[in-house]
Scaffold this active site. Sequence first.
Site, PDB file in Angstrom:
ATOM      1  N   HIS A  58      36.347  41.732  28.217  1.00 55.47           N
ATOM      2  CA  HIS A  58      35.272  41.251  29.026  1.00 55.47           C
ATOM      3  C   HIS A  58      33.986  40.613  28.059  1.00 55.47           C
ATOM      4  CE1 HIS A  58      36.958  42.639  32.750  1.00 55.47           C
ATOM      5  NE2 HIS A  58      36.550  44.088  32.572  1.00 55.47           N
ATOM      6  N   LYS A  69      35.824  42.171  37.161  1.00 53.26           N
ATOM      7  CA  LYS A  69      35.826  41.878  38.508  1.00 53.26           C
ATOM      8  C   LYS A  69      36.190  40.519  38.996  1.00 53.26           C
ATOM      9  CE  LYS A  69      35.937  45.364  39.985  1.00 53.26           C
ATOM     10  NZ  LYS A  69      36.762  46.139  39.533  1.00 53.26           N
ATOM     11  N   ARG A  95      35.304  34.002  38.789  1.00 52.65           N
ATOM     12  CA  ARG A  95      35.191  34.042  40.297  1.00 52.65           C
ATOM     13  C   ARG A  95      34.068  33.909  40.658  1.00 52.65           C
ATOM     14  NH1 ARG A  95      36.618  40.192  43.441  1.00 52.65           N
ATOM     15  NH2 ARG A  95      36.856  39.116  45.421  1.00 52.65           N
ATOM     16  N   LYS A 114      39.290  44.480  48.444  1.00 51.83           N
ATOM     17  CA  LYS A 114      39.668  43.780  49.572  1.00 51.83           C
ATOM     18  C   LYS A 114      40.506  42.535  49.037  1.00 51.83           C
ATOM     19  CE  LYS A 114      35.907  44.440  53.032  1.00 51.83           C
ATOM     20  NZ  LYS A 114      34.886  43.837  53.691  1.00 51.83           N
ATOM     21  N   MET A 119      49.909  45.476  44.843  1.00 48.38           N
ATOM     22  CA  MET A 119      49.183  46.209  43.873  1.00 48.38           C
ATOM     23  C   MET A 119      48.283  47.363  44.418  1.00 48.38           C
ATOM     24  SD  MET A 119      48.232  42.916  41.275  1.00 48.38           S
ATOM     25  CE  MET A 119      47.404  43.849  40.561  1.00 48.38           C
ATOM     26  N   PHE A 151      48.247  41.598  47.168  1.00 53.58           N
ATOM     27  CA  PHE A 151      47.165  42.465  47.085  1.00 53.58           C
ATOM     28  C   PHE A 151      47.872  43.774  47.506  1.00 53.58           C
ATOM     29  CE2 PHE A 151      43.755  44.574  49.285  1.00 53.58           C
ATOM     30  CZ  PHE A 151      42.855  44.895  48.049  1.00 53.58           C
ATOM     31  N   TRP A 176      44.653  41.573  38.198  1.00 48.05           N
ATOM     32  CA  TRP A 176      45.685  40.718  38.934  1.00 48.05           C
ATOM     33  C   TRP A 176      46.280  39.726  37.855  1.00 48.05           C
ATOM     34  CZ3 TRP A 176      43.837  37.082  43.213  1.00 48.05           C
ATOM     35  CH2 TRP A 176      44.991  36.685  44.108  1.00 48.05           C
ATOM     36  N   THR A 179      40.998  40.430  36.472  1.00 48.47           N
ATOM     37  CA  THR A 179      41.537  40.599  35.360  1.00 48.47           C
ATOM     38  C   THR A 179      42.895  41.337  35.431  1.00 48.47           C
ATOM     39  OG1 THR A 179      39.248  41.485  34.916  1.00 48.47           O
ATOM     40  CG2 THR A 179      40.760  41.652  33.203  1.00 48.47           C
ATOM     41  N   SER A 227      31.832  42.415  44.386  1.00 52.94           N
ATOM     42  CA  SER A 227      33.006  43.421  43.784  1.00 52.94           C
ATOM     43  C   SER A 227      32.304  44.395  42.632  1.00 52.94           C
ATOM     44  CB  SER A 227      34.148  42.531  43.305  1.00 52.94           C
ATOM     45  OG  SER A 227      35.116  43.246  42.816  1.00 52.94           O
TER      46      SER A 227
END
Length: 291
Positions: free
Chosen positions: A105, A47, A127, A254, A230, A227, A52, A50, A135
């Site tokens: 991950h 979260k 993040r 969001k 996508m 955003f 993006w 990744t 998230s």
Amino acid sequence: PEMDAIPRPELFDFNGISMIKVFTANWENIQNFQARPDDILIATYPKAGTTWVSNILDLLYFGQREKAIPIYERVPFMEISLAGFDSGTDFLDKLPTSPRLIKTHLPVQFVPKSFWEQKSRIVYIARNAKDNVVSYFHFDRMNKGHPEPGDWSSYLQRFKQGKMVFGSWYDHVNNWWKKKQTYSSLHYMFFEDMVEDTGREIDKLCSFLGLTPSVEEKTRIVGEVHFDKMKNDEMANYSKIPVFDFKVSPFMRKGKVGDWKNHFTVAQNEEFDEDYKTKMNEPTLQFRTEI
Ligand code: A3P
């Protein structure tokens, strides 16, 4: 209805990291995975952005490629193995394009050693913990392939204890940060910087990768990875994944910095900050929880 019939998996300790079976079942092949010098590994705690950055890298390298391929096939997930599907490593072994863009991950100590030997480039995205846990909470609510998240306050406690799929956020970001000091082919990025100025972060990424897109190309990519774009892109928004329940929460939820303020109580925030100080041991690693 069918989704509810499948029980959610249990977390278990795997060499000190909380995991679920789909990410450990193929362990031997993951550890023996043959990386190539031109591979690009996209590494994150879940979260952190990744998808993006995967989309950005895919557009930079394969701008014109067939658009009808979902992101998880363009950028395969190395450690996944689901019954009835090719494992991530099988999928990657068969991938015809190069460079291969590879999602992981894994905590840094679990990365297959061939990546280090081949000196493959690695892009790590981190993040801030508060937005990351929010998230992840919404993701675990909608992802029936993950353990039951329970209520927000118990979830937050477990996050602090590292009882999440892929373990502790604190260890993940700190240990990857440490790796940067000895491994030069590692580019460490922040979700918050991406939100603040996507174009600037793409420039930095390009200079790390040795790419020189034209101004038009770069402007096009910035537009493509917005955003809203996508969120509505069926090839990027995971809408075809059956274990994801989009009635509970969308994958592209969001995309903001600071949404944690809508979730943390004042007391939760204070406790979180106290605990945070005890777990963060890299003074040069600083996160922004608002921009
Ligand atoms: P939120 O749940 O806060 O919205 P990952 O791809 O690592 O699973 O991360 C998912 C998070 O990144 C989600 O955060 C998602 O909305 C956000 N995200 C994905 N694409 C984005 C984009 N183009 N711009 C901003 N945020 C994006």
